[in-house]
Write a protein that holds these residues in place. Structure first.
Motif, mmCIF file in Angstrom:
data_model
loop_
_atom_site.group_PDB
_atom_site.id
_atom_site.type_symbol
_atom_site.label_atom_id
_atom_site.label_comp_id
_atom_site.label_asym_id
_atom_site.label_seq_id
_atom_site.Cartn_x
_atom_site.Cartn_y
_atom_site.Cartn_z
ATOM 1 N N VAL A 175 47.288 3.447 10.284
ATOM 2 C CA VAL A 175 46.105 2.134 9.587
ATOM 3 C C VAL A 175 46.066 1.228 11.045
ATOM 4 O O VAL A 175 46.554 0.863 11.292
ATOM 5 N N ILE A 176 44.212 1.557 10.450
ATOM 6 C CA ILE A 176 43.437 0.246 11.818
ATOM 7 C C ILE A 176 44.099 -1.532 11.189
ATOM 8 O O ILE A 176 43.318 -1.242 10.028
ATOM 9 N N LEU A 177 44.548 -2.115 11.544
ATOM 10 C CA LEU A 177 44.462 -3.538 10.580
ATOM 11 C C LEU A 177 43.167 -4.443 11.860
ATOM 12 O O LEU A 177 43.288 -4.919 11.185
ATOM 13 N N GLY A 235 39.690 -4.106 14.468
ATOM 14 C CA GLY A 235 38.928 -3.764 16.122
ATOM 15 C C GLY A 235 38.625 -2.307 15.394
ATOM 16 O O GLY A 235 37.673 -1.388 16.626
ATOM 17 N N GLU A 236 38.998 -1.423 13.952
ATOM 18 C CA GLU A 236 38.108 -0.010 14.339
ATOM 19 C C GLU A 236 36.390 -0.690 14.275
ATOM 20 O O GLU A 236 35.468 -1.501 13.682
ATOM 21 N N HIS A 237 36.119 0.574 14.487
ATOM 22 C CA HIS A 237 34.534 0.817 15.198
ATOM 23 C C HIS A 237 34.170 0.173 16.582
ATOM 24 O O HIS A 237 33.297 0.650 17.314
ATOM 25 N N ALA A 238 34.515 -0.903 16.425
ATOM 26 C CA ALA A 238 34.546 -1.834 18.554
ATOM 27 C C ALA A 238 35.064 -1.103 18.735
ATOM 28 O O ALA A 238 35.429 -1.470 20.301
ATOM 29 N N ALA A 239 35.978 -0.772 18.689
ATOM 30 C CA ALA A 239 37.198 0.273 19.573
ATOM 31 C C ALA A 239 36.511 1.342 20.204
ATOM 32 O O ALA A 239 36.685 1.743 21.397
ATOM 33 N N VAL A 240 35.700 1.863 19.583
ATOM 34 C CA VAL A 240 34.726 3.131 20.250
ATOM 35 C C VAL A 240 33.820 2.619 21.388
ATOM 36 O O VAL A 240 33.626 3.527 22.687
ATOM 37 N N TYR A 241 33.766 0.661 21.374
ATOM 38 C CA TYR A 241 33.196 0.466 21.987
ATOM 39 C C TYR A 241 33.467 -0.156 23.381
ATOM 40 O O TYR A 241 32.857 -1.092 23.815
ATOM 41 N N THR A 253 32.677 11.010 19.156
ATOM 42 C CA THR A 253 32.842 10.111 19.854
ATOM 43 C C THR A 253 34.197 9.226 19.584
ATOM 44 O O THR A 253 33.858 7.768 19.416
ATOM 45 N N PRO A 254 35.067 9.940 19.294
ATOM 46 C CA PRO A 254 36.386 9.080 18.344
ATOM 47 C C PRO A 254 36.916 7.909 20.263
ATOM 48 O O PRO A 254 36.968 8.659 21.433
ATOM 49 N N SER A 255 37.514 7.165 19.975
ATOM 50 C CA SER A 255 37.853 6.026 21.230
ATOM 51 C C SER A 255 39.127 6.685 21.174
ATOM 52 O O SER A 255 39.621 6.063 22.347
ATOM 53 N N GLY A 256 39.901 7.400 20.454
ATOM 54 C CA GLY A 256 41.772 8.268 20.810
ATOM 55 C C GLY A 256 42.617 6.872 20.159
ATOM 56 O O GLY A 256 43.815 7.420 20.341
ATOM 57 N N ILE A 257 41.919 6.277 19.360
ATOM 58 C CA ILE A 257 43.450 5.338 18.890
ATOM 59 C C ILE A 257 44.162 6.188 17.849
ATOM 60 O O ILE A 257 45.722 5.898 17.482
ATOM 61 N N ASP A 258 43.471 6.972 16.787
ATOM 62 C CA ASP A 258 44.075 7.782 15.822
ATOM 63 C C ASP A 258 45.126 8.418 16.419
ATOM 64 O O ASP A 258 46.519 8.422 15.986
ATOM 65 N N ASN A 259 45.295 9.505 17.975
ATOM 66 C CA ASN A 259 46.094 10.486 18.125
ATOM 67 C C ASN A 259 47.076 9.139 18.771
ATOM 68 O O ASN A 259 48.371 9.539 18.877
ATOM 69 N N PRO A 310 34.401 10.421 5.055
ATOM 70 C CA PRO A 310 34.548 11.505 6.918
ATOM 71 C C PRO A 310 34.352 10.356 7.779
ATOM 72 O O PRO A 310 33.203 8.882 7.996
ATOM 73 N N THR A 311 35.259 9.277 8.676
ATOM 74 C CA THR A 311 34.828 9.378 9.645
ATOM 75 C C THR A 311 33.793 9.677 10.841
ATOM 76 O O THR A 311 33.290 8.534 11.324
ATOM 77 N N LYS A 312 33.515 10.120 11.334
ATOM 78 C CA LYS A 312 32.572 11.228 12.024
ATOM 79 C C LYS A 312 31.041 10.823 10.793
ATOM 80 O O LYS A 312 30.181 10.242 12.207
ATOM 81 N N SER A 346 39.872 -0.087 5.718
ATOM 82 C CA SER A 346 40.818 0.211 7.437
ATOM 83 C C SER A 346 39.874 1.172 7.451
ATOM 84 O O SER A 346 40.577 2.426 6.853
ATOM 85 N N GLY A 347 39.576 1.651 8.858
ATOM 86 C CA GLY A 347 39.320 3.105 9.696
ATOM 87 C C GLY A 347 37.879 3.219 9.164
ATOM 88 O O GLY A 347 37.069 2.132 9.037
ATOM 89 N N GLY A 348 37.513 3.967 9.149
ATOM 90 C CA GLY A 348 35.755 4.787 9.297
ATOM 91 C C GLY A 348 35.142 3.562 7.927
ATOM 92 O O GLY A 348 34.076 3.583 8.378
ATOM 93 N N GLY A 349 35.611 3.531 7.307
ATOM 94 C CA GLY A 349 35.049 2.526 6.235
ATOM 95 C C GLY A 349 33.845 3.250 4.808
ATOM 96 O O GLY A 349 33.749 4.718 4.767
HETATM 97 C C1 MEV Z 1 39.132 5.251 12.844
HETATM 98 O O1 MEV Z 1 40.290 5.860 12.590
HETATM 99 C C2 MEV Z 1 39.038 4.560 13.705
HETATM 100 C C3 MEV Z 1 36.941 3.796 14.154
HETATM 101 O O2 MEV Z 1 37.556 2.859 14.603
HETATM 102 C C4 MEV Z 1 36.670 5.673 15.076
HETATM 103 C C5 MEV Z 1 37.851 5.685 16.356
HETATM 104 O O3 MEV Z 1 37.905 4.883 17.176
HETATM 105 O O4 MEV Z 1 37.543 6.501 16.971
HETATM 106 C C6 MEV Z 1 36.482 4.089 13.277
#
Ligand code: MEV
Length: 314
Positions: A14-16, A18-24, A149-155, A193-195, A277-280
């Protein structure tokens, strides 16, 4: 001579913060969830020419030769990127059986976990287990096909299987929690879907860059403060920051009536904080339990959660 099977496993996440902002490029914090997992079991396929790969994923109705799958299919892509990372073109003929208890399209990282399990199971079976960095890179390549455009946090969090403080493109930072985190995860039952949400946020940012960059930066500040509070074990502050992060995610337009109702129910039942938490839009929310998590789970189920899970992150 019998040949050993190879197995690969990976947790959910789970993302605690910063989701979405992480992509930027803003920091985000994620933790593994051990109660759910993806697994890949790799066995030799006898009487078959080398290079033949059979893939079975009963939960998604796949039982086929790999070359019958579209190359963009996540299972096919995970196998291809794994073999590329190993520098192998015609491996021994194998069957790869994939199974997972991680709900799909719920923000728990099921896609990345399946890729990590395949990369570990297949490379291990072939006698050259990939290093974590390579495993994470394989899963990131698959994420790119499906998430845009994933940030890479999940992997990253799923491969390393520990709490991460993640900044896109920067070396991994792990940190220690000052006290165990008593989390309840609740599913809205709405697949998302997060996409889609990542794409919507991108379009909104392109239309109004200044407004969105301010929101991303505010989320980044919350994440930085949250890391300090987590390290100090100051759960009251962590909960308050979760609430603030949720309000900013609402402004990013990635919450939903179902998520907002469950977040309110969690707070009403005494949670220290709650947020999506996550994509929303659907998927999961997380609530920080102040005491007995069972009472919080009951309240969330009464408010319409389709499933709840309690996890302690130490
Ligand atoms: C998905 O778990 C988290 C997002 O910030 C997308 C990402 O970082 O790739 C929504």
């Amino acid at each position: 001579m019998s040949m050993p099977a190879g197995t690969g496993a990976a947790p959910g996440k789970v993302i605690l913060f910063g989701e979405h902002a992480a992509v930027y490029g803003q920091p985000a914090i994620a933790v593994p969830v051990q109660q759910v997992a993806a697994r890949a079991l790799v066995r030799p396929l006898f009487n078959a020419p080398s290079g033949r790969i059979r893939i079975q994923a009963p939960e998604v109705g796949v039982d086929t030769e790999l070359d019958q799958l579209d190359g963009q299919h996540p299972l096919a892509a995970a196998v291809r990127f794994t073999l590329e990372a190993m520098g192998v073109q015609h491996p021994l003929a194998v069957t790869i059986k994939v199974s997972s208890t991680i709900p799909v399209a719920a923000g728990l990282g099921s896609g990345a976990a399946v890729s990590v399990a395949i990369a570990r199971g297949l490379s291990g079976f072939l006698g050259h287990p990939l290093a974590d960095e390579q495993v994470s890179a394989v899963a990131f390549e698959v994420e790119k096909i499906h998430h845009g455009t994933p940030s890479g946090i999940d992997n990253t969090v799923i491969t390393y299987n520990q709490p991460v403080y993640f900044i896109k493109g920067q070396p991994l930072q792990t940190f220690r929690l000052g006290a165990p985190l008593n989390l309840v995860i609740a599913d809205t039952g709405v697949p998302s879907p997060t996409k889609i949400t990542v794409g919507d946020v991108r379009a909104a940012w392109q239309a109004e860059p200044a407004r969105y960059e301010t929101l991303f930066a505010e989320i980044g500040e919350i994440t930085k403060a949250a890391r300090r509070a987590l390290e100090q074990g100051d759960m009251g502050t962590v909960g308050e920051l979760m609430n603030q992060n949720h309000a900013l995610l609402q402004q990013l337009n990635v919450s939903s009536p179902e998520l907002d109702a469950l977040v309110a129910a969690a707070r009403g039942a005494g949670a220290l904080g709650a947020k999506l938490s996550g994509g929303g839009r659907g998927g999961n929310l997380i609530a920080l339990a102040a005491g007995d998590p069972a009472a919080l789970q009951t309240a969330l189920q009464a408010a319409g959660a389709s499933a709840t899970l309690h996890t302690v992150v130490a």
